[in-house]
Design an enzyme around this catalytic site. Structure first.
Site, PDB file in Angstrom:
ATOM      1  N   ARG A 172       1.675  66.589  50.685  1.00 39.50           N
ATOM      2  CA  ARG A 172       2.819  66.194  51.487  1.00 39.50           C
ATOM      3  C   ARG A 172       2.524  64.716  51.784  1.00 39.50           C
ATOM      4  O   ARG A 172       3.527  64.104  52.267  1.00 39.50           O
ATOM      5  CB  ARG A 172       2.742  66.973  52.856  1.00 39.50           C
ATOM      6  CG  ARG A 172       3.913  66.939  53.493  1.00 39.50           C
ATOM      7  CD  ARG A 172       4.194  67.855  54.575  1.00 39.50           C
ATOM      8  NE  ARG A 172       2.999  67.517  55.691  1.00 39.50           N
ATOM      9  CZ  ARG A 172       2.268  68.169  56.040  1.00 39.50           C
ATOM     10  NH1 ARG A 172       1.917  69.526  55.227  1.00 39.50           N
ATOM     11  NH2 ARG A 172       1.304  67.934  57.074  1.00 39.50           N
ATOM     12  N   TYR A 213      30.092  59.279  54.364  1.00 45.11           N
ATOM     13  CA  TYR A 213      29.819  60.704  53.880  1.00 45.11           C
ATOM     14  C   TYR A 213      29.876  61.649  55.067  1.00 45.11           C
ATOM     15  O   TYR A 213      29.415  61.449  56.286  1.00 45.11           O
ATOM     16  CB  TYR A 213      28.493  60.843  53.338  1.00 45.11           C
ATOM     17  CG  TYR A 213      28.166  61.975  52.490  1.00 45.11           C
ATOM     18  CD1 TYR A 213      28.651  62.238  51.295  1.00 45.11           C
ATOM     19  CD2 TYR A 213      27.057  62.738  52.879  1.00 45.11           C
ATOM     20  CE1 TYR A 213      28.345  63.194  50.767  1.00 45.11           C
ATOM     21  CE2 TYR A 213      26.718  63.765  52.278  1.00 45.11           C
ATOM     22  CZ  TYR A 213      27.502  64.262  51.242  1.00 45.11           C
ATOM     23  OH  TYR A 213      27.085  65.250  50.427  1.00 45.11           O
ATOM     24  N   ASP A 222      24.296  52.448  52.675  1.00 45.94           N
ATOM     25  CA  ASP A 222      24.170  53.533  51.616  1.00 45.94           C
ATOM     26  C   ASP A 222      24.995  52.913  50.407  1.00 45.94           C
ATOM     27  O   ASP A 222      26.192  52.953  50.548  1.00 45.94           O
ATOM     28  CB  ASP A 222      24.612  54.664  52.451  1.00 45.94           C
ATOM     29  CG  ASP A 222      24.862  55.933  51.341  1.00 45.94           C
ATOM     30  OD1 ASP A 222      24.601  55.806  50.098  1.00 45.94           O
ATOM     31  OD2 ASP A 222      24.770  57.056  51.842  1.00 45.94           O
ATOM     32  N   LYS A 234      23.214  61.555  42.590  1.00 48.22           N
ATOM     33  CA  LYS A 234      24.324  60.776  41.951  1.00 48.22           C
ATOM     34  C   LYS A 234      24.005  60.224  40.743  1.00 48.22           C
ATOM     35  O   LYS A 234      23.633  60.430  39.845  1.00 48.22           O
ATOM     36  CB  LYS A 234      25.312  60.111  42.945  1.00 48.22           C
ATOM     37  CG  LYS A 234      25.330  60.962  44.391  1.00 48.22           C
ATOM     38  CD  LYS A 234      26.065  62.309  44.137  1.00 48.22           C
ATOM     39  CE  LYS A 234      25.940  62.661  45.583  1.00 48.22           C
ATOM     40  NZ  LYS A 234      26.377  62.238  46.761  1.00 48.22           N
TER      41      LYS A 234
HETATM   42  C1  LIG Z   1      25.993  62.606  48.073  1.00 46.62           C
HETATM   43  C2  LIG Z   1      26.115  61.531  49.190  1.00 46.62           C
HETATM   44  C3  LIG Z   1      24.757  61.638  50.265  1.00 46.62           C
HETATM   45  C4  LIG Z   1      24.224  62.640  50.422  1.00 46.62           C
HETATM   46  O1  LIG Z   1      23.431  62.784  49.432  1.00 46.62           O
HETATM   47  P1  LIG Z   1      22.579  64.183  48.718  1.00 46.62           P
HETATM   48  O2  LIG Z   1      21.639  64.232  47.888  1.00 46.62           O
HETATM   49  O3  LIG Z   1      23.701  65.081  48.713  1.00 46.62           O
HETATM   50  O4  LIG Z   1      21.939  64.686  50.217  1.00 46.62           O
HETATM   51  C5  LIG Z   1      24.766  60.458  51.083  1.00 46.62           C
HETATM   52  N1  LIG Z   1      25.584  59.499  50.909  1.00 46.62           N
HETATM   53  C6  LIG Z   1      26.481  59.444  49.881  1.00 46.62           C
HETATM   54  C7  LIG Z   1      27.538  57.910  49.762  1.00 46.62           C
HETATM   55  C8  LIG Z   1      26.826  60.232  48.963  1.00 46.62           C
HETATM   56  O5  LIG Z   1      27.607  60.008  48.176  1.00 46.62           O
END
Ligand SMILES: *Cc1c(COP(=O)(O)O)cnc(C)c1O
Length: 373
Positions: free
Chosen positions: A39, A92, A164, A189
């Site tokens: 961990r 998001y 982000d 993604k």
């Molecule tokens: C998909 C996404 C998230 C969340 O990510 P996960 O891997 O699904 O938890 C956060 N921010 C953006 C802009 C996203 O497209």
């Protein structure tokens, strides 16, 4: 040529002295090569962190279990009871839910301001404001940040900036170069790129990532070594994939904008987009997500989606396979039609997330589907 998958939860010590050396001479959490328990770190995961940091131009990266784990850990690390932060809208949905509803239980408040409205952003700042969290490009309207303006504003008020940039990837933009404090990615993604894993990352200065890593050892939102291996494989082709997605994105956006059956298109590479100038100045490409409204109702949008042969209907993006979704029933089905309208999510709004298929094939597919509606 490849980093091994170090499949272990436990590391052992040659003798008692080795254990004494490990615990006395080294900071428990900071040892980069090995730990004593999974961990607290894993060599395959550390290899991902080193590569992501290099890609992003960051001092350090912390890889976590998902994009949402990256968002929630960053906010939990930096915010305390009695503090406030500003979030830009069009973000998001789980980030919004965590910021606005969940953190309230811990005495942390959040103000939502329109993305791109820097006057509203500054007006929302209070004496107890700690940070600004924003996304770029946003989902689904692809609003892009003016990083210089954001960072200047934050510095005037002594605030941290978190962005982000999942939709941009480190191939298209480097927010840390503008002075942003932390960059967040959903690796699920584009970075993973194959719709087969979930992971997230937080990148920035060591003074911020070290306490984040310590907290991760406590919260336990860690990544499995097999997933780390898949990320290493995925990012080997990141540049090639995103180059294709940038090219297809622009070509598809232009086709849709000129088409009589399409009312409006949101893509930062188009001159009609409100952030075209700032996106052109800061980004290498505009990504593979194109949002548009069909000229008609939701039913016509569904007919267009159903007539497409290449993109599959799904909630994600950034993989090699194209995906399409009618957003009113995909990400926003859980909220009332009135709340949806307030967010600008109309029934005829479609989000097309391009994969790495041949651009000509994607265009031909769209043409034949548009001919059918
Ligand atoms: C998909 C996404 C998230 C969340 O990510 P996960 O891997 O699904 O938890 C956060 N921010 C953006 C802009 C996203 O497209």
């Amino acid at each position: 040529m490849t980093v091994p998958i170090v499949q272990t939860a436990v590391y052992t010590f040659a003798d008692s002295q080795a254990l004494v050396d490990f615990t006395e001479e080294r900071m428990f959490w900071d040892e980069p090569e090995r730990e004593e328990y999974g961990r607290y770190g894993n060599p395959t995961v550390r290899a991902v962190e080193a590569k992501l940091a290099a890609l992003e131009g960051a001092e350090d990266a912390v890889v976590v279990a998902s994009g949402m784990a990256a968002v929630t850990s960053s906010l939990l690390l930096l915010l305390s009871a009695g503090q406030h932060f500003v979030l830009t809208d069009n973000c998001y949905h789980s980030t919004l839910a965590f910021s606005r509803d969940f953190l309230k239980r811990f005495g942390i408040e959040c103000t939502l301001v329109p993305c791109g409205d820097y006057a509203a952003l500054e007006a929302a700042i209070r004496p107890n404001t700690k940070l600004i969290l924003s996304e770029s490009p946003t989902n689904p309207f692809m609003r892009c940040l003016d990083y210089e303006q954001l960072v200047a504003l934050a510095r005037r008020h002594n605030l941290l900036t978190l962005v982000d940039t999942t939709f941009a990837t480190p191939y298209n933009v480097h927010p840390l170069h503008y002075g942003v404090d932390l960059v967040i990615h959903s690796i699920t993604k584009y970075l993973g790129g194959h719709n087969d894993l979930m992971a997230g990352a937080v990148l920035g200065r060591v003074e911020l990532t070290t306490p984040l890593r310590q907290m991760q050892g406590m919260l336990g939102n860690i990544l499995a070594p097999q997933t780390a291996y898949l990320i290493l494989r995925g990012i080997k082709t990141l540049a090639l994939r995103v180059e294709r997605q940038n090219a297809s994105g622009l070509t598809v956006a232009r086709l849709l904008e000129d088409h009589p059956k399409i009312r409006r298109v949101w893509y930062p590479g188009l001159e009609s987009h409100p952030d075209h100038a700032v996106a052109t100045a800061t980004m290498r490409g505009f990504g593979g997500v194109v949002s548009f409204e069909v000229d008609g109702d939701g039913e016509r949008a569904h007919r267009l989606i159903d007539a497409l042969r290449i993109p599959t209907i799904g909630p994600s993006l950034g993989g090699v396979e194209s995906m399409v979704s009618p957003l009113a029933v995909m990400g926003y089905a859980g909220i009332s039609p009135e709340a949806r309208a307030e967010l600008g999510i109309r029934d005829e709004l479609v989000r097309l997330c391009l994969g790495i298929e041949d651009t000509g094939d994607l265009i031909a597919d769209l043409q034949q589907a548009l001919d059918k509606i």
